[in-house]
Design an enzyme around this catalytic site. Structure first.
Site, PDB file in Angstrom:
ATOM      1  N   HIS A 105     -29.602   7.678 -23.666  1.00 24.80           N
ATOM      2  CA  HIS A 105     -30.531   7.217 -24.717  1.00 24.80           C
ATOM      3  C   HIS A 105     -30.691   5.777 -25.331  1.00 24.80           C
ATOM      4  CE1 HIS A 105     -31.649  11.517 -25.205  1.00 24.80           C
ATOM      5  NE2 HIS A 105     -30.555  11.788 -25.787  1.00 24.80           N
ATOM      6  N   GLN A 119     -24.652  10.144 -27.732  1.00 29.68           N
ATOM      7  CA  GLN A 119     -24.094   8.983 -26.821  1.00 29.68           C
ATOM      8  C   GLN A 119     -23.884   9.779 -25.334  1.00 29.68           C
ATOM      9  OE1 GLN A 119     -21.015   7.078 -28.656  1.00 29.68           O
ATOM     10  NE2 GLN A 119     -22.410   6.055 -30.263  1.00 29.68           N
ATOM     11  N   GLU A 142     -29.225 -10.481 -29.709  1.00 29.80           N
ATOM     12  CA  GLU A 142     -28.571 -11.680 -30.279  1.00 29.80           C
ATOM     13  C   GLU A 142     -27.032 -10.945 -30.345  1.00 29.80           C
ATOM     14  OE1 GLU A 142     -27.773 -11.353 -35.285  1.00 29.80           O
ATOM     15  OE2 GLU A 142     -29.801 -11.187 -34.439  1.00 29.80           O
TER      16      GLU A 142
END
Length: 199
Positions: free
Chosen positions: A110, A106, A134
């Site tokens: 990426h 993280q 969503e």
């Protein structure tokens, strides 16, 4: 960033990934549940994916390990799942359902790389209407804003700095070009316009 490993992307569904997808979905469900406790994971809610449904598309981000004559190995960096919905009369709408970048990888760009690959892939599909998300989390919205704004900057309709700054306003031409060339829906291309005006 200099300390981040380079990664590559595989897309589409293939048998090996289908065998492993239950593990990825378990990681997402567990990560979503542990978020308040320990993990820095931008997932609000999560559920298991029906891998038998052909409407799912998966993007897997991986790191290739091993140099020269060493045996090649692959390490999972993250993955993204898309569901393709029917759009009248013979089109498809894609919706990003789940995104996971493992904690070790993280803050290296990426997640943005995964999302940009989705838009690049979508742009090549004439049957695809647009790409949405969503129930996006605030962290996902930040990444999406970054990726879509960066992509819109390359479009001729968004390159006229004078028109952007003098307040000609968001035009139908901007919305149409972002939708046609990048599959970015009108509301998101409007956000890109506002971000570029403030930049």
């Amino acid at each position: 960033p200099p300390n981040c490993p380079a990664a590559s992307i595989w897309s589409r569904v293939w048998p090996l990934f289908l065998r492993c997808s239950a593990r990825f979905c378990s990681m997402i469900v567990i990560s979503a549940g542990l978020k308040p406790m320990a993990l820095n994971c931008p997932i609000e809610t999560a559920s298991f994916v029906d891998t038998e449904d052909p409407q799912w598309t998966f993007f897997l981000l991986y790191e290739r390990r091993g140099r020269g004559s060493e045996e090649q190995r692959f390490a999972t960096v993250g993955f993204l799942s898309l569901y393709n919905y029917y759009a009248y009369p013979d089109k498809v709408r894609s919706r990003v359902s789940q995104v996971l970048v493992l904690p070790t990888y993280q803050r290296c760009g990426h997640g943005a790389e995964l999302l940009e690959s989705v838009y690049r892939d979508a742009a090549q599909n004439p049957r695809l209407v647009d790409v949405t998300a969503e129930s996006p989390s605030p962290d996902y919205v930040k990444v999406r804003d970054y990726v879509t704004t960066k992509m819109c900057c390359r479009l001729p309709a968004f390159q006229d700095r004078v028109a952007l700054l003098q307040g000609g306003g968001f035009t139908a031409e901007m919305a149409a070009e972002a939708l046609r060339k990048l599959k970015i829906p009108r509301l998101q291309s409007r956000r890109c316009y506002e971000i570029l005006r403030l930049h």
